[in-house]
Design a protein around this motif. Structure first.
Motif, short mmCIF file in Angstrom:
data_model
loop_
_atom_site.label_atom_id
_atom_site.label_comp_id
_atom_site.label_asym_id
_atom_site.label_seq_id
_atom_site.Cartn_x
_atom_site.Cartn_y
_atom_site.Cartn_z
N ASP A 36 0.86 -1.15 -0.13
CA ASP A 36 0.01 0.04 -0.07
C ASP A 36 0.69 1.30 0.09
OD1 ASP A 36 -2.55 -1.32 0.20
OD2 ASP A 36 -2.09 -2.00 2.06
N HIS A 152 -8.71 -5.06 9.77
CA HIS A 152 -9.88 -4.83 9.42
C HIS A 152 -11.02 -5.70 9.92
CE1 HIS A 152 -13.35 -4.42 6.48
NE2 HIS A 152 -12.67 -3.66 5.63
N THR A 167 -14.15 1.11 7.78
CA THR A 167 -13.99 2.90 7.28
C THR A 167 -14.66 3.62 7.73
OG1 THR A 167 -13.57 1.73 4.90
CG2 THR A 167 -14.25 4.06 5.13
N GLU A 182 -8.96 8.34 0.91
CA GLU A 182 -9.21 7.03 0.22
C GLU A 182 -9.03 5.94 1.32
OE1 GLU A 182 -6.52 4.07 -2.56
OE2 GLU A 182 -5.93 6.21 -2.66
N SER A 183 -9.76 4.78 0.99
CA SER A 183 -9.88 3.82 1.98
C SER A 183 -10.22 2.33 1.31
CB SER A 183 -11.18 3.99 3.13
OG SER A 183 -11.10 2.71 4.07
N ARG A 184 -9.43 1.52 1.46
CA ARG A 184 -9.60 0.27 1.03
C ARG A 184 -9.27 -1.07 1.79
NH1 ARG A 184 -5.35 2.51 -1.99
NH2 ARG A 184 -3.24 1.40 -1.76
N SER A 186 -7.01 -4.40 2.29
CA SER A 186 -5.85 -4.73 1.90
C SER A 186 -5.38 -6.16 2.83
CB SER A 186 -4.81 -3.45 2.08
OG SER A 186 -3.56 -3.89 1.71
N LEU A 199 -7.06 -2.73 6.58
CA LEU A 199 -7.77 -1.72 6.28
C LEU A 199 -6.67 -0.65 5.85
CD1 LEU A 199 -10.34 -0.07 5.25
CD2 LEU A 199 -10.55 0.76 7.79
N THR A 201 -6.14 3.30 4.88
CA THR A 201 -6.49 4.59 4.91
C THR A 201 -5.72 5.81 4.47
OG1 THR A 201 -8.55 3.80 6.20
CG2 THR A 201 -8.48 6.30 5.83
#
Length: 210
Positions: A36, A152, A167, A182-184, A186, A199, A201
């Motif tokens: 990331d 997460h 999130t 941004e947040s996703r 991972s 997570l 971010t």
């Protein structure tokens, strides 16, 4: 007598952990740059500035950043971790500023252009999270970014370990001083066969600063 399973958010002393376990066997150890982190530097064309690697541990991420030409400060609670990180940087032929520091009672002055937290926030006591948020807001330069990686809520296979977030919870906890970019979902790279769900971010500071 069997040892009871460790609960989420329950941790041993970090100095003791680094003294008792081989660095390259720790669950969070990876000699490679975090995926990331790599993606963020690439997509946002971040090529220079001062990075704070918060909770640097073995120092692999800090050393990699220094190799890319960034000015880097790596901090950790553990003297043993920083001694290992210092040797690693020496062998790599790069300069990193290493500081024993507790982010909840920090001696850092900043400002930092970028702050990378790969596993610090998600082990802090819940009652100190607001202190962390306010401190990072003070340390981060205007226009900078906080790169935050936590466990997460989707991570259900691993027993115990760090606190889990989604999130919405991150946005709420940081909303007084930061806004999400941004947040996703991972993964946490490391030595475990199962890479925990993470997570990632990106957050930018709100202005004005106090």
């Amino acid at each position: 007598m069997n040892t009871p399973p460790r609960q989420i958010g329950e941790f041993t002393d970090w100095e003791s952990r680094y003294r008792s376990d081989a660095i390259d066997k720790l669950p969070w150890y990876t000699p490679e740059p975090d995926g990331d982190l790599l993606a963020t530097l690439s997509t946002r064309a971040i090529r220079n500035g001062h990075f704070l690697d918060l909770g640097t541990g073995p120092g692999t991420q800090a050393v990699w950043l220094a190799r890319q030409g960034f000015r880097v400060t790596g901090t950790d609670l553990s003297q043993t971790a920083l001694e290992s990180a210092r040797r690693y940087a020496h062998d790599a032929g790069v300069e990193v500023t290493w500081v024993i520091d507790d982010i909840l009672n920090t001696s850092l002055a900043g400002p930092f252009d970028w702050i990378f937290d790969r596993g610090c926030f998600h082990v802090l006591p819940p009652e100190r999270r607001a202190d962390y948020v306010a401190t990072l807001h003070r340390l981060l330069a205007p226009g900078g970014l906080l790169l935050l990686k936590t466990f997460h809520v989707q991570e259900t296979l691993m027993e115990g370990g760090p606190y889990r977030f989604d999130t919405a919870t991150i946005e709420q906890l940081f909303s007084s001083h930061f806004q999400p970019v941004e947040s996703r979902p991972s993964r946490f790279e490391g030595t475990l066969e199962h890479q925990p769900v993470a997570l990632f971010t990106l957050l930018e500071p709100r202005d004005p600063r106090p």
